[in-house]
Design a protein around this motif. Structure first.
Motif, PDB file in Angstrom:
ATOM      1  N   ALA A 189       0.842  -1.199   0.000  1.00  0.00           N
ATOM      2  CA  ALA A 189       0.000   0.000   0.000  1.00  0.00           C
ATOM      3  C   ALA A 189       0.877   1.250   0.000  1.00  0.00           C
ATOM      4  CB  ALA A 189      -0.934  -0.003   1.207  1.00  0.00           C
ATOM      5  N   LEU A 190       1.947   1.218   0.787  1.00  0.00           N
ATOM      6  CA  LEU A 190       2.895   2.336   0.791  1.00  0.00           C
ATOM      7  C   LEU A 190       3.586   2.473  -0.565  1.00  0.00           C
ATOM      8  CD1 LEU A 190       4.502   1.827   4.312  1.00  0.00           C
ATOM      9  CD2 LEU A 190       2.806   3.547   3.631  1.00  0.00           C
ATOM     10  N   LEU A 191       3.975   1.352  -1.166  1.00  0.00           N
ATOM     11  CA  LEU A 191       4.585   1.371  -2.495  1.00  0.00           C
ATOM     12  C   LEU A 191       3.624   1.957  -3.516  1.00  0.00           C
ATOM     13  CD1 LEU A 191       6.907   0.612  -4.459  1.00  0.00           C
ATOM     14  CD2 LEU A 191       5.815  -1.642  -4.668  1.00  0.00           C
ATOM     15  N   TRP A 192       2.345   1.583  -3.442  1.00  0.00           N
ATOM     16  CA  TRP A 192       1.336   2.069  -4.382  1.00  0.00           C
ATOM     17  C   TRP A 192       1.204   3.595  -4.306  1.00  0.00           C
ATOM     18  CZ3 TRP A 192      -0.716   0.615  -8.649  1.00  0.00           C
ATOM     19  CH2 TRP A 192      -1.911   1.152  -9.107  1.00  0.00           C
ATOM     20  N   VAL A 193       1.156   4.127  -3.092  1.00  0.00           N
ATOM     21  CA  VAL A 193       1.060   5.579  -2.928  1.00  0.00           C
ATOM     22  C   VAL A 193       2.294   6.250  -3.522  1.00  0.00           C
ATOM     23  CG1 VAL A 193       0.988   7.458  -1.236  1.00  0.00           C
ATOM     24  CG2 VAL A 193      -0.477   5.452  -0.948  1.00  0.00           C
ATOM     25  N   TRP A 194       3.468   5.680  -3.299  1.00  0.00           N
ATOM     26  CA  TRP A 194       4.689   6.246  -3.860  1.00  0.00           C
ATOM     27  C   TRP A 194       4.653   6.196  -5.385  1.00  0.00           C
ATOM     28  CZ3 TRP A 194       9.066   3.695  -6.197  1.00  0.00           C
ATOM     29  CH2 TRP A 194      10.131   4.563  -6.445  1.00  0.00           C
ATOM     30  N   ILE A 195       4.236   5.080  -5.955  1.00  0.00           N
ATOM     31  CA  ILE A 195       4.140   4.957  -7.410  1.00  0.00           C
ATOM     32  C   ILE A 195       3.183   6.015  -7.966  1.00  0.00           C
ATOM     33  CG2 ILE A 195       3.268   3.492  -9.283  1.00  0.00           C
ATOM     34  CD1 ILE A 195       4.372   1.072  -7.705  1.00  0.00           C
ATOM     35  N   LEU A 196       2.058   6.212  -7.284  1.00  0.00           N
ATOM     36  CA  LEU A 196       1.071   7.184  -7.763  1.00  0.00           C
ATOM     37  C   LEU A 196       1.555   8.622  -7.645  1.00  0.00           C
ATOM     38  CD1 LEU A 196      -2.284   5.675  -6.501  1.00  0.00           C
ATOM     39  CD2 LEU A 196      -1.284   5.570  -8.793  1.00  0.00           C
ATOM     40  N   SER A 197       2.622   8.849  -6.891  1.00  0.00           N
ATOM     41  CA  SER A 197       3.160  10.209  -6.785  1.00  0.00           C
ATOM     42  C   SER A 197       3.837  10.650  -8.082  1.00  0.00           C
ATOM     43  CB  SER A 197       4.135  10.313  -5.605  1.00  0.00           C
ATOM     44  OG  SER A 197       5.347   9.636  -5.882  1.00  0.00           O
ATOM     45  N   PHE A 198       4.170   9.710  -8.955  1.00  0.00           N
ATOM     46  CA  PHE A 198       4.783  10.076 -10.232  1.00  0.00           C
ATOM     47  C   PHE A 198       4.181   9.339 -11.423  1.00  0.00           C
ATOM     48  CE2 PHE A 198       7.395   6.870  -8.141  1.00  0.00           C
ATOM     49  CZ  PHE A 198       7.499   5.891  -9.119  1.00  0.00           C
ATOM     50  N   THR A 199       3.090   8.612 -11.204  1.00  0.00           N
ATOM     51  CA  THR A 199       2.425   7.888 -12.281  1.00  0.00           C
ATOM     52  C   THR A 199       0.928   8.183 -12.207  1.00  0.00           C
ATOM     53  OG1 THR A 199       4.037   6.104 -12.039  1.00  0.00           O
ATOM     54  CG2 THR A 199       2.066   5.623 -13.325  1.00  0.00           C
ATOM     55  N   PRO A 200       0.314   8.584 -13.317  1.00  0.00           N
ATOM     56  CA  PRO A 200      -1.135   8.816 -13.289  1.00  0.00           C
ATOM     57  C   PRO A 200      -1.885   7.525 -12.951  1.00  0.00           C
ATOM     58  CG  PRO A 200      -0.173   9.722 -15.294  1.00  0.00           C
ATOM     59  CD  PRO A 200       0.903   8.914 -14.618  1.00  0.00           C
ATOM     60  N   LEU A 201      -2.901   7.636 -12.132  1.00  0.00           N
ATOM     61  CA  LEU A 201      -3.703   6.472 -11.730  1.00  0.00           C
ATOM     62  C   LEU A 201      -4.298   5.776 -12.950  1.00  0.00           C
ATOM     63  CD1 LEU A 201      -4.952   4.731  -9.504  1.00  0.00           C
ATOM     64  CD2 LEU A 201      -6.819   6.386  -9.380  1.00  0.00           C
ATOM     65  N   SER A 202      -4.719   6.559 -13.925  1.00  0.00           N
ATOM     66  CA  SER A 202      -5.334   5.975 -15.124  1.00  0.00           C
ATOM     67  C   SER A 202      -4.355   5.120 -15.917  1.00  0.00           C
ATOM     68  CB  SER A 202      -5.895   7.082 -16.031  1.00  0.00           C
ATOM     69  OG  SER A 202      -4.851   7.935 -16.467  1.00  0.00           O
ATOM     70  N   ARG A 203      -3.062   5.362 -15.759  1.00  0.00           N
ATOM     71  CA  ARG A 203      -2.046   4.561 -16.436  1.00  0.00           C
ATOM     72  C   ARG A 203      -1.556   3.419 -15.552  1.00  0.00           C
ATOM     73  NH1 ARG A 203      -1.801   4.613 -21.250  1.00  0.00           N
ATOM     74  NH2 ARG A 203       0.419   4.594 -21.455  1.00  0.00           N
ATOM     75  N   ALA A 204      -1.583   3.619 -14.233  1.00  0.00           N
ATOM     76  CA  ALA A 204      -1.057   2.611 -13.308  1.00  0.00           C
ATOM     77  C   ALA A 204      -2.064   1.500 -13.023  1.00  0.00           C
ATOM     78  CB  ALA A 204      -0.648   3.281 -11.994  1.00  0.00           C
ATOM     79  N   TYR A 205      -3.327   1.849 -12.866  1.00  0.00           N
ATOM     80  CA  TYR A 205      -4.302   0.874 -12.399  1.00  0.00           C
ATOM     81  C   TYR A 205      -4.498  -0.315 -13.336  1.00  0.00           C
ATOM     82  CZ  TYR A 205      -7.983  -0.959  -9.533  1.00  0.00           C
ATOM     83  OH  TYR A 205      -8.713  -1.773  -8.722  1.00  0.00           O
TER      84      TYR A 205
END
Length: 159
Positions: free
Chosen positions: A101-117
Protein backbone atom coordinates in the motif's frame (compact mmCIF):
# COMPACT_ATOMS: atom_id res chain seq x y z
CA UNK A 1 -6.40 23.17 -2.12
CA UNK A 2 -9.83 24.78 -2.59
CA UNK A 3 -8.47 27.04 -5.32
CA UNK A 4 -7.07 24.03 -7.15
CA UNK A 5 -10.44 22.27 -7.12
CA UNK A 6 -12.23 25.46 -8.11
CA UNK A 7 -9.85 25.86 -11.03
CA UNK A 8 -10.56 22.27 -12.03
CA UNK A 9 -14.33 22.79 -11.76
CA UNK A 10 -14.10 25.99 -13.83
CA UNK A 11 -11.90 24.34 -16.44
CA UNK A 12 -14.34 21.45 -16.88
CA UNK A 13 -16.94 23.91 -18.20
CA UNK A 14 -14.59 25.25 -20.87
CA UNK A 15 -14.73 23.74 -24.33
CA UNK A 16 -10.96 23.19 -24.55
CA UNK A 17 -10.72 21.06 -21.38
CA UNK A 18 -9.14 17.63 -21.76
CA UNK A 19 -8.40 14.74 -19.43
CA UNK A 20 -4.66 15.39 -19.15
CA UNK A 21 -5.41 18.81 -17.65
CA UNK A 22 -6.53 17.18 -14.39
CA UNK A 23 -3.16 15.47 -14.00
CA UNK A 24 -1.21 18.62 -14.81
CA UNK A 25 -3.44 20.58 -12.41
CA UNK A 26 -2.53 18.32 -9.51
CA UNK A 27 1.13 17.68 -10.36
CA UNK A 28 3.69 19.79 -8.54
CA UNK A 29 6.39 21.54 -10.53
CA UNK A 30 7.36 21.36 -14.21
CA UNK A 31 9.26 18.07 -13.95
CA UNK A 32 6.37 16.35 -12.15
CA UNK A 33 3.87 17.66 -14.72
CA UNK A 34 6.08 16.36 -17.56
CA UNK A 35 6.39 12.90 -15.99
CA UNK A 36 2.71 12.57 -15.10
CA UNK A 37 1.23 13.95 -18.30
CA UNK A 38 3.14 11.70 -20.72
CA UNK A 39 1.23 9.15 -22.70
CA UNK A 40 3.83 6.41 -22.25
CA UNK A 41 5.09 4.86 -19.08
CA UNK A 42 8.82 4.67 -18.53
CA UNK A 43 10.56 1.32 -18.19
CA UNK A 44 11.09 1.95 -14.48
CA UNK A 45 7.36 2.68 -14.02
CA UNK A 46 6.46 -0.53 -15.86
CA UNK A 47 8.89 -2.55 -13.74
CA UNK A 48 7.57 -1.05 -10.51
CA UNK A 49 3.97 -1.68 -11.52
CA UNK A 50 4.81 -5.25 -12.52
CA UNK A 51 6.55 -5.81 -9.17
CA UNK A 52 3.50 -4.35 -7.42
CA UNK A 53 1.20 -6.78 -9.24
CA UNK A 54 3.54 -9.65 -8.32
CA UNK A 55 3.45 -8.59 -4.68
CA UNK A 56 -0.32 -8.48 -4.70
CA UNK A 57 -0.37 -12.01 -6.14
CA UNK A 58 2.05 -13.16 -3.43
CA UNK A 59 -0.28 -11.69 -0.81
CA UNK A 60 -3.20 -13.63 -2.25
CA UNK A 61 -1.17 -16.84 -2.14
CA UNK A 62 -0.33 -16.17 1.51
CA UNK A 63 -4.02 -15.59 2.26
CA UNK A 64 -4.82 -18.93 0.60
CA UNK A 65 -2.18 -20.67 2.72
CA UNK A 66 -3.68 -19.02 5.81
CA UNK A 67 -7.13 -20.21 4.72
CA UNK A 68 -5.86 -23.75 4.24
CA UNK A 69 -4.43 -23.85 7.77
CA UNK A 70 -7.53 -22.09 9.10
CA UNK A 71 -9.73 -24.82 7.65
CA UNK A 72 -7.79 -27.49 9.57
CA UNK A 73 -7.62 -25.56 12.87
CA UNK A 74 -9.27 -27.09 15.91
CA UNK A 75 -12.05 -25.43 17.86
CA UNK A 76 -15.25 -23.58 17.09
CA UNK A 77 -15.75 -20.55 14.91
CA UNK A 78 -14.38 -18.05 17.43
CA UNK A 79 -11.36 -20.21 18.30
CA UNK A 80 -10.54 -20.72 14.65
CA UNK A 81 -10.96 -17.01 13.98
CA UNK A 82 -8.60 -16.14 16.84
CA UNK A 83 -6.11 -18.67 15.47
CA UNK A 84 -5.65 -16.33 12.48
CA UNK A 85 -3.96 -13.81 14.79
CA UNK A 86 -1.20 -16.40 15.29
CA UNK A 87 -1.13 -17.64 11.71
CA UNK A 88 2.21 -16.75 10.16
CA UNK A 89 0.81 -16.85 6.62
CA UNK A 90 -2.01 -14.48 7.51
CA UNK A 91 0.26 -12.06 9.38
CA UNK A 92 2.78 -12.13 6.53
CA UNK A 93 0.04 -11.32 4.02
CA UNK A 94 -1.18 -8.38 6.11
CA UNK A 95 2.34 -6.98 6.48
CA UNK A 96 3.01 -7.51 2.76
CA UNK A 97 -0.22 -5.72 1.81
CA UNK A 98 0.62 -2.82 4.15
CA UNK A 99 4.05 -2.48 2.56
CA UNK A 100 2.60 -2.63 -0.93
CA UNK A 101 0.00 0.00 0.00
CA UNK A 102 2.89 2.34 0.79
CA UNK A 103 4.59 1.37 -2.50
CA UNK A 104 1.34 2.07 -4.38
CA UNK A 105 1.06 5.58 -2.93
CA UNK A 106 4.69 6.25 -3.86
CA UNK A 107 4.14 4.96 -7.41
CA UNK A 108 1.07 7.18 -7.76
CA UNK A 109 3.16 10.21 -6.79
CA UNK A 110 4.78 10.08 -10.23
CA UNK A 111 2.42 7.89 -12.28
CA UNK A 112 -1.13 8.82 -13.29
CA UNK A 113 -3.70 6.47 -11.73
CA UNK A 114 -5.33 5.98 -15.12
CA UNK A 115 -2.05 4.56 -16.44
CA UNK A 116 -1.06 2.61 -13.31
CA UNK A 117 -4.30 0.87 -12.40
CA UNK A 118 -4.57 -1.33 -15.50
CA UNK A 119 -1.43 -3.11 -14.26
CA UNK A 120 -3.57 -4.59 -11.50
CA UNK A 121 -4.75 -6.91 -14.29
CA UNK A 122 -1.37 -8.62 -14.07
CA UNK A 123 -2.27 -9.78 -10.57
CA UNK A 124 -5.60 -11.10 -11.92
CA UNK A 125 -3.67 -13.15 -14.48
CA UNK A 126 -0.72 -14.20 -12.33
CA UNK A 127 -2.62 -15.30 -9.21
CA UNK A 128 -4.71 -18.08 -10.84
CA UNK A 129 -1.65 -19.46 -12.62
CA UNK A 130 0.35 -19.56 -9.40
CA UNK A 131 -2.62 -21.04 -7.52
CA UNK A 132 -2.77 -23.80 -10.12
CA UNK A 133 0.88 -24.65 -9.75
CA UNK A 134 1.12 -24.29 -5.94
CA UNK A 135 -2.27 -25.58 -4.80
CA UNK A 136 -3.22 -27.88 -7.65
CA UNK A 137 -6.22 -25.76 -8.59
CA UNK A 138 -7.73 -26.45 -11.99
CA UNK A 139 -6.56 -24.32 -14.89
CA UNK A 140 -9.10 -24.79 -17.64
CA UNK A 141 -8.85 -23.72 -21.25
CA UNK A 142 -11.55 -21.14 -20.57
CA UNK A 143 -9.44 -19.66 -17.75
CA UNK A 144 -6.38 -19.50 -19.99
CA UNK A 145 -8.36 -17.75 -22.73
CA UNK A 146 -9.71 -15.27 -20.17
CA UNK A 147 -6.22 -14.59 -18.82
CA UNK A 148 -4.90 -14.04 -22.35
CA UNK A 149 -7.71 -11.56 -22.97
CA UNK A 150 -6.81 -9.73 -19.75
CA UNK A 151 -3.15 -9.54 -20.82
CA UNK A 152 -4.16 -8.39 -24.33
CA UNK A 153 -6.26 -5.65 -22.75
CA UNK A 154 -3.35 -4.58 -20.56
CA UNK A 155 -1.08 -4.46 -23.61
CA UNK A 156 -3.69 -2.43 -25.51
CA UNK A 157 -4.12 0.08 -22.65
CA UNK A 158 -0.42 0.48 -21.84
CA UNK A 159 1.06 0.47 -25.36
Amino acid sequence: ADARYARLADSSRESHWHIGQFVRCNARGPAQRRIMSGDRLTLSQILLLTAYAGGMSAGQLLFKMAANSYATADGGGVGRFLALSHNLYFLSAVVLYAGFALLWVWILSFTPLSRAYPFMALAFALTPLLAGSLFGETISLRLIIGLLLILAGLFFVSA
